[in-house]
Design a protein around this motif. Structure first.
Motif, short mmCIF file in Angstrom:
data_model
loop_
_atom_site.label_atom_id
_atom_site.label_comp_id
_atom_site.label_asym_id
_atom_site.label_seq_id
_atom_site.Cartn_x
_atom_site.Cartn_y
_atom_site.Cartn_z
N ALA A 51 0.87 -1.21 -0.01
CA ALA A 51 0.14 -0.14 -0.31
C ALA A 51 0.78 1.30 0.11
N GLU A 52 1.94 1.25 0.92
CA GLU A 52 2.94 2.27 0.85
C GLU A 52 3.63 2.72 -0.65
N VAL A 53 3.99 1.44 -1.21
CA VAL A 53 4.62 1.40 -2.36
C VAL A 53 3.38 2.19 -3.64
N ILE A 54 2.26 1.75 -3.46
CA ILE A 54 1.18 2.02 -4.40
C ILE A 54 0.92 3.95 -4.22
N ALA A 55 1.01 3.92 -2.80
CA ALA A 55 0.86 5.64 -2.51
C ALA A 55 2.01 6.49 -2.96
N LEU A 56 3.14 5.91 -2.77
CA LEU A 56 4.37 6.68 -3.33
C LEU A 56 4.35 6.73 -4.77
N TYR A 57 4.11 5.73 -5.71
CA TYR A 57 4.22 5.59 -7.19
C TYR A 57 2.87 6.74 -7.32
N ALA A 58 1.52 6.46 -7.01
CA ALA A 58 0.52 7.27 -7.34
C ALA A 58 1.07 8.72 -6.90
N GLY A 59 1.53 9.19 -5.85
CA GLY A 59 1.67 10.55 -5.62
C GLY A 59 2.86 11.06 -6.33
N LEU A 60 3.83 10.19 -6.67
CA LEU A 60 4.94 10.61 -8.00
C LEU A 60 4.28 11.04 -9.15
N VAL A 61 3.49 10.15 -9.71
CA VAL A 61 2.92 10.22 -11.04
C VAL A 61 1.92 11.53 -11.00
N LEU A 62 1.01 11.75 -9.92
CA LEU A 62 0.16 12.66 -9.96
C LEU A 62 1.05 14.23 -9.72
N ALA A 63 1.88 14.24 -8.85
CA ALA A 63 2.80 15.26 -8.82
C ALA A 63 3.31 15.86 -10.14
N ARG A 95 13.29 4.46 1.57
CA ARG A 95 12.61 3.73 2.32
C ARG A 95 12.66 2.43 1.75
N PHE A 96 13.18 2.19 0.26
CA PHE A 96 12.90 0.82 -0.39
C PHE A 96 14.23 0.61 -1.24
N GLY A 97 14.90 1.61 -1.44
CA GLY A 97 16.20 1.27 -1.99
C GLY A 97 16.35 1.50 -3.61
N LEU A 98 17.29 1.04 -4.08
CA LEU A 98 17.59 1.56 -5.40
C LEU A 98 16.60 0.93 -6.63
N ARG A 99 16.00 -0.16 -6.40
CA ARG A 99 15.31 -0.63 -7.41
C ARG A 99 13.95 0.02 -7.55
N THR A 100 13.29 0.44 -6.23
CA THR A 100 12.23 1.23 -6.44
C THR A 100 12.54 2.77 -6.88
N ALA A 101 13.47 3.12 -6.40
CA ALA A 101 13.81 4.65 -6.88
C ALA A 101 14.34 4.64 -8.33
N ALA A 102 14.94 3.57 -8.93
CA ALA A 102 15.09 3.52 -10.42
C ALA A 102 13.75 3.31 -11.27
N VAL A 103 12.66 2.63 -10.78
CA VAL A 103 11.42 2.68 -11.39
C VAL A 103 10.88 4.10 -11.35
N GLY A 104 11.12 4.86 -10.21
CA GLY A 104 10.39 5.98 -10.20
C GLY A 104 10.94 6.84 -11.17
N LEU A 105 12.54 7.06 -11.01
CA LEU A 105 12.90 8.01 -11.90
C LEU A 105 12.98 7.59 -13.49
N VAL A 106 12.69 6.45 -13.93
CA VAL A 106 12.38 6.20 -15.28
C VAL A 106 10.83 6.96 -15.47
N ALA A 107 10.17 6.38 -14.81
CA ALA A 107 8.53 6.90 -14.81
C ALA A 107 8.54 8.60 -14.77
N PHE A 108 8.92 9.15 -13.76
CA PHE A 108 9.18 10.64 -13.76
C PHE A 108 9.74 11.01 -15.04
N GLY A 109 10.79 10.63 -15.54
CA GLY A 109 11.62 11.10 -16.54
C GLY A 109 10.49 11.01 -17.92
N LEU A 110 10.07 9.72 -17.97
CA LEU A 110 8.89 9.85 -19.14
C LEU A 110 7.85 10.73 -18.95
N ILE A 111 7.28 10.99 -17.88
CA ILE A 111 6.33 11.90 -17.68
C ILE A 111 6.69 13.28 -17.89
#
Length: 166
Positions: A51-63, A95-111
């Protein structure tokens, strides 16, 4: 093209260097982080915290959509809201490490690229040109380096025993 067509060497070299650098610090961590170890180790940090990971990525995408969908002249050259997405990426890294941060960076970069290419966001002043692209890439490079540094700090603290694995 510089010798044959007389293209501006400095501008062409700058765009090529920045693009290559950005791909190295955004795409390479994603590939390297997810290519090592197995799925069990990769998913260990998010077990019990889905649930925290979903909230994290949803917040990142919305922001990211909120910041980069605004017209370029909405709040000057770089509105303060351009930094609204950083806490989500730092949260992912610490909170989650490199893998989660790397996925967030790619999604953020694409947006960011999508909206800037469509003439929106803080870096699309005057349309999508080399200058807008270089400004966006500089911004993304700063975001990526900060996020990767935070993830490396977390890994170092866990490896040294100063921080417990949770």
């Amino acid at each position: 093209s510089w010798l044959r067509l007389g293209a501006n060497f400095r501008a062409q070299w700058t765009a090529t260097f920045v693009s290559d650098f950005l791909s190295v610090i955004v795409v390479a961590p994603l590939v390297l982080a997810w290519s090592r170890a197995g799925w069990d180790e990769a998913l260990a940090p998010i077990r019990g915290r889905v649930a925290e990971v979903i909230a994290l990525y949803a917040g990142l995408v919305l922001a990211a959509h909120f910041v980069f969908r605004m017209p370029p002249d909405a709040a000057g050259f770089i509105p303060p809201l351009a930094y609204l997405c950083w806490p989500f990426l730092i949260w992912a890294a610490l909170r989650f490490g490199l893998r989660t941060a790397a996925v967030g960076l790619v999604a953020f970069g694409l947006i960011c690229y999508w909206h800037t290419a469509n003439g929106l966001g803080p870096f699309a002043s005057g349309g999508m040109g080399t200058r807008s692209l270089l400004q966006l890439q500089g911004y993304l490079a700063t975001v990526a380096v900060t996020t990767l540094f935070a993830a490396a700090l977390l890994a170092d603290l866990k490896q040294s025993g100063l921080l417990e694995d949770t």
